[in-house]
Design an enzyme around this catalytic site. Structure first.
Site, PDB file in Angstrom:
ATOM      1  N   ASN A  90      -7.416 -16.786  32.547  1.00 13.12           N
ATOM      2  CA  ASN A  90      -8.227 -16.561  31.531  1.00 13.12           C
ATOM      3  C   ASN A  90      -8.922 -17.431  30.826  1.00 13.12           C
ATOM      4  O   ASN A  90      -8.377 -18.248  30.034  1.00 13.12           O
ATOM      5  CB  ASN A  90      -8.135 -14.936  31.216  1.00 13.12           C
ATOM      6  CG  ASN A  90      -7.444 -14.094  31.729  1.00 13.12           C
ATOM      7  OD1 ASN A  90      -8.276 -14.299  33.046  1.00 13.12           O
ATOM      8  ND2 ASN A  90      -6.417 -13.367  31.507  1.00 13.12           N
ATOM      9  N   HIS A 107      -7.545 -22.484  33.083  1.00 13.63           N
ATOM     10  CA  HIS A 107      -9.350 -22.811  33.346  1.00 13.63           C
ATOM     11  C   HIS A 107     -10.641 -23.247  31.595  1.00 13.63           C
ATOM     12  O   HIS A 107     -12.032 -22.874  31.422  1.00 13.63           O
ATOM     13  CB  HIS A 107      -9.407 -21.668  34.232  1.00 13.63           C
ATOM     14  CG  HIS A 107      -9.417 -21.450  35.032  1.00 13.63           C
ATOM     15  ND1 HIS A 107      -9.469 -20.229  35.966  1.00 13.63           N
ATOM     16  CD2 HIS A 107      -8.564 -22.128  36.087  1.00 13.63           C
ATOM     17  CE1 HIS A 107      -8.423 -20.159  37.173  1.00 13.63           C
ATOM     18  NE2 HIS A 107      -8.258 -22.087  37.060  1.00 13.63           N
ATOM     19  N   CYS A 115     -17.791 -32.196  24.478  1.00  7.49           N
ATOM     20  CA  CYS A 115     -18.924 -33.446  25.244  1.00  7.49           C
ATOM     21  C   CYS A 115     -19.176 -33.510  25.876  1.00  7.49           C
ATOM     22  O   CYS A 115     -18.274 -34.468  27.075  1.00  7.49           O
ATOM     23  CB  CYS A 115     -19.116 -34.438  23.871  1.00  7.49           C
ATOM     24  SG  CYS A 115     -20.722 -34.908  24.268  1.00  7.49           S
ATOM     25  N   CYS A 134     -23.297 -33.542  20.349  1.00  5.63           N
ATOM     26  CA  CYS A 134     -22.316 -33.557  20.377  1.00  5.63           C
ATOM     27  C   CYS A 134     -21.497 -34.167  18.642  1.00  5.63           C
ATOM     28  O   CYS A 134     -22.092 -35.062  18.742  1.00  5.63           O
ATOM     29  CB  CYS A 134     -21.890 -34.934  21.223  1.00  5.63           C
ATOM     30  SG  CYS A 134     -20.290 -35.351  20.776  1.00  5.63           S
ATOM     31  N   GLY A 173      -2.532  -9.181  37.540  1.00 13.07           N
ATOM     32  CA  GLY A 173      -4.264  -9.141  37.640  1.00 13.07           C
ATOM     33  C   GLY A 173      -4.239 -10.382  37.912  1.00 13.07           C
ATOM     34  O   GLY A 173      -5.772 -10.440  36.949  1.00 13.07           O
ATOM     35  N   LEU A 200      -3.396  -4.459  39.831  1.00 14.17           N
ATOM     36  CA  LEU A 200      -3.820  -3.155  40.768  1.00 14.17           C
ATOM     37  C   LEU A 200      -3.742  -2.502  41.941  1.00 14.17           C
ATOM     38  O   LEU A 200      -3.685  -1.225  42.684  1.00 14.17           O
ATOM     39  CB  LEU A 200      -5.437  -2.901  40.340  1.00 14.17           C
ATOM     40  CG  LEU A 200      -6.377  -1.894  39.956  1.00 14.17           C
ATOM     41  CD1 LEU A 200      -5.315  -0.639  39.025  1.00 14.17           C
ATOM     42  CD2 LEU A 200      -7.482  -1.374  39.784  1.00 14.17           C
TER      43      LEU A 200
END
Ligand code: APR
Length: 233
Positions: A90, A107, A115, A134, A173, A200
């Site tokens: 996440n 991630h 930049c 930048c 999840g 789930l």
């Protein structure tokens, strides 16, 4: 024995905080073509669209609050004698907001800016534009510091190391649709870890897990943490 626990989390742990998942019925990838907003090619084609997409996610994530699942994992890290490591797919900051300290964002994070020219990183402003320069090299090449499809996830050497010496690996999840994260369970199991899927619904890799607990994360994760802490008292 102070077990080392490695936990992989995905969008499902933040679903009950109001942040969408990707592949559920109303998921983000049902409303946006991921090729347009989550690939380097999409960014090169239309950087304004990509900034707009992440500006909306950054605003939405800033308004979200941790739920009982995030809080339970922070409590596990505080109370468990052994090391607890969260590897999250996440890009929201809800684990840290709940008090978890040992969190690896494979991630990237919505809170980060990068930049594309010199590789400098800084805290992302609430709203990013293609006209932002930048702060280090002044190039007009700023982007969200998130890992897009086709790019290498961050901190992989560290993550493989954690999986090698995990005693317990939990995936919470996540649909098990995206690699390398979907292969973590096999890596951990090959090195002797017990493995549990908390989700789930059964994920694409459910058969790789020794144990499963199904239900909403705000129910299943606190129950699982309580059973883990009871097991060690
Ligand atoms: N409680 C527990 N699990 C839930 C809940 C909930 N309330 N709601 C949804 N889930 C589960 C779904 O059953 C699904 O298996 O969360 C999972 C979400 O799967 P995805 O939407 O595919 O999200 P994720 O696995 O995190 O995606 C991995 O893909 O798009 C890329 O980079 C993006 O990090 C993301 C990666």
């Amino acid at each position: 024995m102070t077990d080392k626990i490695v936990i992989l989390t995905g969008a499902g742990i933040s679903a009950e905080s109001g942040l969408g998942t990707f592949r559920d019925t109303d998921g983000l990838w049902t409303r946006h073509r991921l090729e347009d907003v989550a690939t380097p090619e999409g960014f090169a084609r239309n950087p304004d669209l990509v900034h707009e997409f992440y500006n909306a996610r950054r605003t939405h994530a800033a308004q979200a609050r941790p739920n009982a699942a995030h809080t339970a994992l922070a409590q596990l890290e505080d109370a468990h004698q052994g090391e607890v490591v969260i590897v999250t797919q996440n890009v929201d900051g809800l684990h840290e907001m709940a008090g978890s300290r040992n969190v690896i964002h494979m991630h990237g994070a919505l809170a980060g800016a990068l930049c594309g020219g010199c590789g400098a990183r800084w805290r992302a402003p609430d709203v990013m534009h293609t006209s932002d320069a930048c702060p280090t090299c002044q190039a007009l090449a700023t982007r969200p510091d998130v890992v897009w499809f086709g790019e290498i996830p961050y901190h992989m050497d560290t993550i493989w190391g954690h999986l090698t010496d995990a005693d317990l690996f939990a995936a919470i999840g996540t649909s098990g649709e995206v690699y390398p994260a979907a292969a973590f369970v096999q890596e951990a199991a090959q090195h002797g870890a017990h493995t549990i899927e908390i989700n789930l619904a059964p994920s694409a890799t459910v058969s790789d897990f020794a144990e499963t607990r199904f239900g909403a994360a705000t129910q299943t994760v606190p129950d699982w943490v309580r059973s883990e802490l009871d097991r060690h008292t």
